[in-house]
Design a protein around this motif. Sequence first.
Motif, short mmCIF file in Angstrom:
data_model
loop_
_atom_site.label_atom_id
_atom_site.label_comp_id
_atom_site.label_asym_id
_atom_site.label_seq_id
_atom_site.Cartn_x
_atom_site.Cartn_y
_atom_site.Cartn_z
N ILE A 54 -2.20 7.64 11.65
CA ILE A 54 -2.89 7.00 12.76
C ILE A 54 -3.63 8.07 13.56
CG2 ILE A 54 -1.23 5.11 12.86
CD1 ILE A 54 -0.02 6.34 15.34
N GLN A 55 -4.80 7.70 14.08
CA GLN A 55 -5.58 8.57 14.95
C GLN A 55 -6.03 7.76 16.16
OE1 GLN A 55 -8.25 9.83 11.47
NE2 GLN A 55 -8.45 11.54 12.89
N ASP A 56 -5.96 8.39 17.32
CA ASP A 56 -6.49 7.75 18.52
C ASP A 56 -6.98 8.82 19.49
OD1 ASP A 56 -6.77 4.89 19.20
OD2 ASP A 56 -4.77 4.73 18.31
N LEU A 57 -7.81 8.38 20.42
CA LEU A 57 -8.39 9.27 21.42
C LEU A 57 -7.50 9.32 22.65
CD1 LEU A 57 -12.10 8.11 21.11
CD2 LEU A 57 -11.07 10.17 20.15
N ASP A 58 -7.41 10.51 23.27
CA ASP A 58 -6.57 10.68 24.45
C ASP A 58 -7.30 11.53 25.49
OD1 ASP A 58 -4.27 11.87 26.18
OD2 ASP A 58 -3.34 10.27 25.03
N PHE A 84 0.82 -1.21 0.00
CA PHE A 84 0.00 0.00 0.00
C PHE A 84 0.86 1.26 0.00
CE2 PHE A 84 -2.49 -3.34 2.08
CZ PHE A 84 -3.64 -3.30 1.29
N ASP A 85 0.29 2.30 -0.63
CA ASP A 85 0.94 3.62 -0.64
C ASP A 85 0.44 4.50 0.49
OD1 ASP A 85 2.32 3.28 -3.31
OD2 ASP A 85 0.23 3.02 -3.93
N LEU A 86 -0.72 4.18 1.04
CA LEU A 86 -1.29 4.94 2.15
C LEU A 86 -2.05 3.98 3.06
CD1 LEU A 86 -2.08 7.64 3.55
CD2 LEU A 86 -4.13 7.64 2.10
N ILE A 87 -1.80 4.08 4.37
CA ILE A 87 -2.54 3.30 5.36
C ILE A 87 -3.11 4.26 6.39
CG2 ILE A 87 -2.40 1.53 7.15
CD1 ILE A 87 -0.13 0.23 5.60
N HIS A 88 -4.41 4.10 6.67
CA HIS A 88 -5.10 4.92 7.66
C HIS A 88 -5.65 4.01 8.75
CE1 HIS A 88 -8.90 6.81 9.19
NE2 HIS A 88 -8.05 7.80 9.38
N ILE A 89 -5.41 4.38 10.02
CA ILE A 89 -5.88 3.60 11.17
C ILE A 89 -6.50 4.57 12.17
CG2 ILE A 89 -5.30 1.78 12.80
CD1 ILE A 89 -2.49 1.75 11.54
N ARG A 90 -7.81 4.47 12.38
CA ARG A 90 -8.48 5.41 13.27
C ARG A 90 -9.09 4.68 14.47
NH1 ARG A 90 -13.04 9.29 10.82
NH2 ARG A 90 -14.00 7.26 10.35
N TRP A 91 -8.65 5.08 15.67
CA TRP A 91 -9.25 4.61 16.94
C TRP A 91 -9.21 3.09 17.06
CZ3 TRP A 91 -14.14 8.10 16.26
CH2 TRP A 91 -13.73 9.45 16.21
N VAL A 92 -8.05 2.53 16.72
CA VAL A 92 -7.85 1.08 16.80
C VAL A 92 -6.70 0.74 17.74
CG1 VAL A 92 -7.17 -0.99 15.50
CG2 VAL A 92 -8.80 0.63 14.51
N LEU A 93 -5.53 1.31 17.51
CA LEU A 93 -4.31 0.84 18.15
C LEU A 93 -4.32 1.02 19.67
CD1 LEU A 93 -1.66 2.06 15.55
CD2 LEU A 93 -2.44 -0.28 15.96
N SER A 94 -4.93 2.08 20.18
CA SER A 94 -4.91 2.29 21.63
C SER A 94 -5.67 1.20 22.37
CB SER A 94 -5.50 3.66 21.98
OG SER A 94 -6.88 3.72 21.64
N HIS A 95 -6.53 0.46 21.67
CA HIS A 95 -7.29 -0.62 22.30
C HIS A 95 -6.51 -1.93 22.36
CE1 HIS A 95 -10.75 1.98 22.22
NE2 HIS A 95 -10.75 2.04 20.90
#
Length: 224
Positions: A99-103, A65-76
């Motif tokens: 990557i995006q996550d909640l803090d 892939f040329d672009l990977i988006h991960i939203r609100w997954v990794l922190s869990h």
Amino acid sequence: MLPHWRCLDIGTGIGTVATWLSRRCPDGRVVATDRDCALLPPAAERDWEALEHDVTTDDFPNRSFDLIHIRWVLSHLRDREAVLARIVRWLAPGGWILIQDLDRFPIASSPDPVYRKVSEAMCDAVEARIGTDTSWARTFPAPLRRAGLVDVDTEAHVAPTGATAMGRFWLGSTDQLRGDLLDQFAVTEPELKHVREQMVNPSYRDFALASVAAWGRRPSPRHA
């Protein structure tokens, strides 16, 4: 972003980001994954691929892939940085990851002591239930540097609570966590009632979770 890019949206939810990506990469490929794809539109109503996929165990070929988006997954995930390092291998050289996550960091500065106590207890309850690290995103963009990415940066957005979309989310969260809050985290019924009333109060404003984003690029061989 170029029209021919191959894109991966991890934890796609209802597929809004996948749809956005497909419109900007009409000559490429967009793959949207989740552990459960039941909320996605039917195949006839979308122009991107859907795949049930567990990012902790399932794989993709390296450099896919040329672009990977991960939203609100990794922190869990308890092994979040190990999972991130494996995901980075799916990037082509020169490819980008966002990557995006909640803090929880805005909660600590709340001028409302009851709201602050209940909200911090809500974060603690989620951490106790499923292992979510509600402070991990505050370390961005360091995890991307540790994963070997370059050109890294970060930004955060904080939406207000009260009679708002975030307030409705916070109100629903109090419903889901009510038993934990009362039984395990020393929250009282009057305190919970105070927060619930404020989440439907048009004149009340405070902050709950920040949405923190970080991005970086996999080095090309000549820059490695």
